[in-house]
Scaffold this motif. Structure first.
Motif, PDB file in Angstrom:
ATOM      1  N   ARG A 122      40.599  88.388  40.415  1.00  0.00           N
ATOM      2  CA  ARG A 122      40.216  88.287  41.824  1.00  0.00           C
ATOM      3  C   ARG A 122      41.430  87.971  42.681  1.00  0.00           C
ATOM      4  N   LEU A 123      42.307  87.113  42.180  1.00  0.00           N
ATOM      5  CA  LEU A 123      43.503  86.769  42.937  1.00  0.00           C
ATOM      6  C   LEU A 123      44.345  88.009  43.191  1.00  0.00           C
ATOM      7  N   ARG A 124      44.515  88.836  42.172  1.00  0.00           N
ATOM      8  CA  ARG A 124      45.322  90.037  42.343  1.00  0.00           C
ATOM      9  C   ARG A 124      44.683  90.990  43.342  1.00  0.00           C
ATOM     10  N   ALA A 125      43.353  91.101  43.302  1.00  0.00           N
ATOM     11  CA  ALA A 125      42.665  91.990  44.233  1.00  0.00           C
ATOM     12  C   ALA A 125      42.794  91.492  45.670  1.00  0.00           C
ATOM     13  N   ASP A 126      42.611  90.189  45.870  1.00  0.00           N
ATOM     14  CA  ASP A 126      42.727  89.630  47.215  1.00  0.00           C
ATOM     15  C   ASP A 126      44.160  89.695  47.723  1.00  0.00           C
ATOM     16  N   ALA A 127      45.121  89.547  46.818  1.00  0.00           N
ATOM     17  CA  ALA A 127      46.520  89.624  47.227  1.00  0.00           C
ATOM     18  C   ALA A 127      46.827  90.993  47.824  1.00  0.00           C
ATOM     19  N   GLU A 128      46.213  92.035  47.267  1.00  0.00           N
ATOM     20  CA  GLU A 128      46.413  93.375  47.810  1.00  0.00           C
ATOM     21  C   GLU A 128      45.879  93.460  49.238  1.00  0.00           C
ATOM     22  N   LYS A 129      44.711  92.864  49.486  1.00  0.00           N
ATOM     23  CA  LYS A 129      44.138  92.885  50.832  1.00  0.00           C
ATOM     24  C   LYS A 129      45.052  92.162  51.817  1.00  0.00           C
ATOM     25  N   VAL A 130      45.590  91.030  51.386  1.00  0.00           N
ATOM     26  CA  VAL A 130      46.453  90.246  52.266  1.00  0.00           C
ATOM     27  C   VAL A 130      47.732  91.007  52.580  1.00  0.00           C
ATOM     28  N   ARG A 131      48.304  91.657  51.574  1.00  0.00           N
ATOM     29  CA  ARG A 131      49.554  92.375  51.795  1.00  0.00           C
ATOM     30  C   ARG A 131      49.365  93.569  52.733  1.00  0.00           C
ATOM     31  N   GLU A 132      48.160  94.136  52.738  1.00  0.00           N
ATOM     32  CA  GLU A 132      47.911  95.297  53.586  1.00  0.00           C
ATOM     33  C   GLU A 132      47.807  94.926  55.058  1.00  0.00           C
ATOM     34  N   ASP A 133      47.516  93.667  55.364  1.00  0.00           N
ATOM     35  CA  ASP A 133      47.351  93.226  56.748  1.00  0.00           C
ATOM     36  C   ASP A 133      48.396  92.158  57.051  1.00  0.00           C
ATOM     37  N   THR A 134      49.458  92.538  57.731  1.00  0.00           N
ATOM     38  CA  THR A 134      50.559  91.609  57.986  1.00  0.00           C
ATOM     39  C   THR A 134      50.184  90.515  58.972  1.00  0.00           C
ATOM     40  N   GLU A 135      49.083  90.692  59.714  1.00  0.00           N
ATOM     41  CA  GLU A 135      48.666  89.689  60.686  1.00  0.00           C
ATOM     42  C   GLU A 135      47.678  88.681  60.099  1.00  0.00           C
ATOM     43  N   LEU A 136      47.224  88.935  58.887  1.00  0.00           N
ATOM     44  CA  LEU A 136      46.191  88.093  58.290  1.00  0.00           C
ATOM     45  C   LEU A 136      46.753  86.727  57.906  1.00  0.00           C
ATOM     46  N   LYS A 137      46.102  85.671  58.374  1.00  0.00           N
ATOM     47  CA  LYS A 137      46.531  84.310  58.066  1.00  0.00           C
ATOM     48  C   LYS A 137      45.784  83.734  56.871  1.00  0.00           C
ATOM     49  N   SER A 138      44.511  84.044  56.764  1.00  0.00           N
ATOM     50  CA  SER A 138      43.731  83.590  55.617  1.00  0.00           C
ATOM     51  C   SER A 138      42.551  84.530  55.424  1.00  0.00           C
ATOM     52  N   LEU A 139      42.078  84.577  54.202  1.00  0.00           N
ATOM     53  CA  LEU A 139      40.967  85.454  53.848  1.00  0.00           C
ATOM     54  C   LEU A 139      39.939  84.627  53.093  1.00  0.00           C
ATOM     55  N   VAL A 140      38.689  84.642  53.551  1.00  0.00           N
ATOM     56  CA  VAL A 140      37.638  83.841  52.925  1.00  0.00           C
ATOM     57  C   VAL A 140      36.477  84.737  52.533  1.00  0.00           C
ATOM     58  N   GLU A 141      36.075  84.637  51.282  1.00  0.00           N
ATOM     59  CA  GLU A 141      34.867  85.313  50.813  1.00  0.00           C
ATOM     60  C   GLU A 141      33.814  84.248  50.555  1.00  0.00           C
ATOM     61  N   GLN A 142      32.774  84.233  51.368  1.00  0.00           N
ATOM     62  CA  GLN A 142      31.731  83.220  51.252  1.00  0.00           C
ATOM     63  C   GLN A 142      30.589  83.700  50.368  1.00  0.00           C
ATOM     64  N   ASP A 143      29.847  82.718  49.846  1.00  0.00           N
ATOM     65  CA  ASP A 143      28.603  82.977  49.114  1.00  0.00           C
ATOM     66  C   ASP A 143      28.776  83.975  47.970  1.00  0.00           C
ATOM     67  N   ALA A 144      29.852  83.827  47.218  1.00  0.00           N
ATOM     68  CA  ALA A 144      30.026  84.628  46.009  1.00  0.00           C
ATOM     69  C   ALA A 144      29.306  83.923  44.858  1.00  0.00           C
ATOM     70  N   SER A 145      28.504  84.647  44.126  1.00  0.00           N
ATOM     71  CA  SER A 145      27.716  84.048  43.047  1.00  0.00           C
ATOM     72  C   SER A 145      28.586  83.803  41.816  1.00  0.00           C
ATOM     73  N   LEU A 146      28.453  82.616  41.243  1.00  0.00           N
ATOM     74  CA  LEU A 146      29.179  82.274  40.024  1.00  0.00           C
ATOM     75  C   LEU A 146      28.188  82.208  38.868  1.00  0.00           C
ATOM     76  N   TYR A 147      28.531  82.862  37.778  1.00  0.00           N
ATOM     77  CA  TYR A 147      27.657  82.928  36.612  1.00  0.00           C
ATOM     78  C   TYR A 147      28.340  82.307  35.396  1.00  0.00           C
ATOM     79  N   VAL A 148      27.528  81.753  34.516  1.00  0.00           N
ATOM     80  CA  VAL A 148      28.019  81.284  33.220  1.00  0.00           C
ATOM     81  C   VAL A 148      27.389  82.153  32.140  1.00  0.00           C
ATOM     82  N   ARG A 149      28.141  82.364  31.077  1.00  0.00           N
ATOM     83  CA  ARG A 149      27.691  83.236  29.992  1.00  0.00           C
ATOM     84  C   ARG A 149      27.628  82.450  28.692  1.00  0.00           C
ATOM     85  N   GLU A 150      27.154  83.109  27.652  1.00  0.00           N
ATOM     86  CA  GLU A 150      27.078  82.453  26.348  1.00  0.00           C
ATOM     87  C   GLU A 150      28.456  82.036  25.855  1.00  0.00           C
ATOM     88  N   GLU A 151      29.488  82.780  26.255  1.00  0.00           N
ATOM     89  CA  GLU A 151      30.838  82.438  25.815  1.00  0.00           C
ATOM     90  C   GLU A 151      31.493  81.373  26.691  1.00  0.00           C
TER      91      GLU A 151
END
Length: 260
Positions: free
Chosen positions: A162-191
């Motif tokens: 996710r960090l690498r994906a968001d870093a691409e978004k930030v690099r594409e917008d030179t004016e962007l100061k911060s990027l927030v993704e709200q209400d992302a669901s977090l899951y736990v698995r058997e592992e």
């Protein structure tokens, strides 16, 4: 000590806590010297050569980052923020290394955090936990949110997809100061370590745990830098305060991590 601090006018609850990892060097090798090796000693192959581990080597000693480095590792929970720094809980951390073969154990970061919170919450009311990047795991997030019902703020590891994906978004917008993704669901698995998804009543449908927010913000410290191509380094944080963090709020909120 805590009784004295709690009695002062400057002490306020609920408190902000920091969880960090401390390494203490141990200057003794786990391997027998050539003169001490017996013919019937069991060999372990390390980097293409046979080695013989010492039978009485302390089980809590871990290997360091470099070959030949050995250390004890501890996780600590410390009151920070407006209150005077005060360590409330300490837990040893164990990792299985090659001299132990299949007999060694490895501490789960989620279990370590659980034990730290169990100790500390007997003493103080905790509102927010800010943990080291080593604790970036779904098991830790689940324990903090679902078992202990505390807010958390933790930087993501540099190899996070996710960090690498968001870093691409930030690099594409030179004016962007911060990027927030709200209400992302977090899951736990058997592992997911330390979480029994079948018996844990706080685990929802399909392993749902809770919602989180991801905050991509300017990094105040060089070690957080995840986008060296930009003049301004950026870092990615995760929090379970998922519904009330705006891009402007994210800057102030993550700055608390710098000041801890």
């Amino acid at each position: 000590m805590l009784d004295t601090v709690q009695g002062s006018e400057t002490f306020t609850e609920p408190v902000v806590a920091a969880i960090d990892v401390t390494n203490v060097p141990y200057h003794v090798s786990p391997w027998k010297g050539e003169d001490d090796i017996e013919p019937d000693d069991e060999r372990v192959w390390v980097n293409g050569r046979p080695r013989v581990p010492k039978p009485e080597y302390p089980e809590m000693v871990n290997g360091g980052k470099d070959d030949g480095d050995y250390e004890f590792q501890y996780a600590t929970l410390t009151i920070v923020g407006r209150n005077a720094p005060l360590v409330l809980a300490v837990e040893p951390v164990r990792h299985n290394f090659n001299w132990e073969g299949d007999d060694g154990d490895t501490s789960s970061w989620a279990e370590v955090v659980d034990r730290l919170l169990e100790q500390a919450r007997e003493l103080v009311d905790i509102q927010l936990v800010m943990a080291d990047r080593a604790f970036d795991s779904h098991g830790v997030f689940h324990v903090l949110d679902q078992k202990h019902d505390v807010d958390y703020l933790i930087p993501k590891k540099t190899d996070s997809k996710r960090l690498r994906a968001d870093a691409e978004k930030v690099r594409e917008d030179t004016e962007l100061k911060s990027l927030v993704e709200q209400d992302a669901s977090l899951y736990v698995r058997e592992e997911t370590t330390y979480v029994d998804v079948k018996s844990d009543e706080t685990v929802g449908e399909n392993g749902y745990s809770h919602d989180v927010a991801f905050m991509h913000v300017p990094a105040d410290r060089k070690k957080w830098d995840t986008s060296p191509e930009r003049e301004i380094p950026y870092a990615l944080f995760v929090t379970n305060r998922s519904d009330d963090i705006s891009p402007m709020d994210a800057l102030g909120f993550t700055n608390r991590y710098s000041d801890r």
